[in-house]
Motif scaffolding. Structure first.
Motif: not given
Length: 162
Positions: A49-58
């Motif tokens: 996988a390649t994550f281009t966006k990752h915002q771990p918040e509700p």
């Protein structure tokens, strides 16, 4: 062995993977919230996988793609519902178009991850909830059990002391 069990439950429309990891929940949590660490295990070994966006918040979102052995790309997205560091997270997970936006023609799954302290480390339970029997059948037929198991099996190597 990391994966202890994989359990499809047609009546509840769930698929559950239980894994035991020899690291504390705080270390396992980082494999979910740090996009560079997440890339090293999310997806089977032959589909990294390649994550281009990752915002771990509700309310936060993630966009990613997995690259297959022939260079083909499969896009996906997450929408975070809840996070309780370092014990649980919940997100919607689905297939995406080339920009990672939701593909309305494919199922959306609600995923709940529980990280519990266990003897010598963490017991991680990943439960995928499907809206319909058809969606569950479709994703299981696409190899979800094998793909998720082989992905999770990569976690131990990332948690091992250097």
């Amino acid at each position: 062995m990391t994966v202890v069990s994989t359990t499809p439950d047609a009546a509840a429309r769930t698929f559950t993977i239980v894994a035991e990891l020899a690291s504390p929940p705080s270390a396992v949590w980082q494999l979910w919230v740090d996009p560079r660490r997440l890339e090293r295990w999310w997806g089977p070994p032959t589909w990294p996988a390649t994550f281009t966006k990752h915002q771990p918040e509700p309310g936060g979102e993630s966009r990613y793609y997995m690259t297959g052995p022939e260079g083909e790309k499969a896009h996906g997205w997450w929408r975070f519902v809840a996070l309780d560091e370092p014990s649980s997270l919940e997100f919607e997970d689905g297939f995406g178009d080339a920009e990672g936006n939701p593909d309305a023609g494919m199922p959306t799954v609600t995923v709940r991850v529980a990280l519990e302290e266990a003897a010598g480390g963490t017991r991680m339970t990943i439960t995928s909830h499907f809206a319909t029997d058809e969606q569950m059948h479709q994703l299981v037929e696409m190899g979800m059990a094998e793909g998720m198991s082989s992905a999770v099996e990569q976690m131990d190597g990332l948690l091992a002391p250097v």
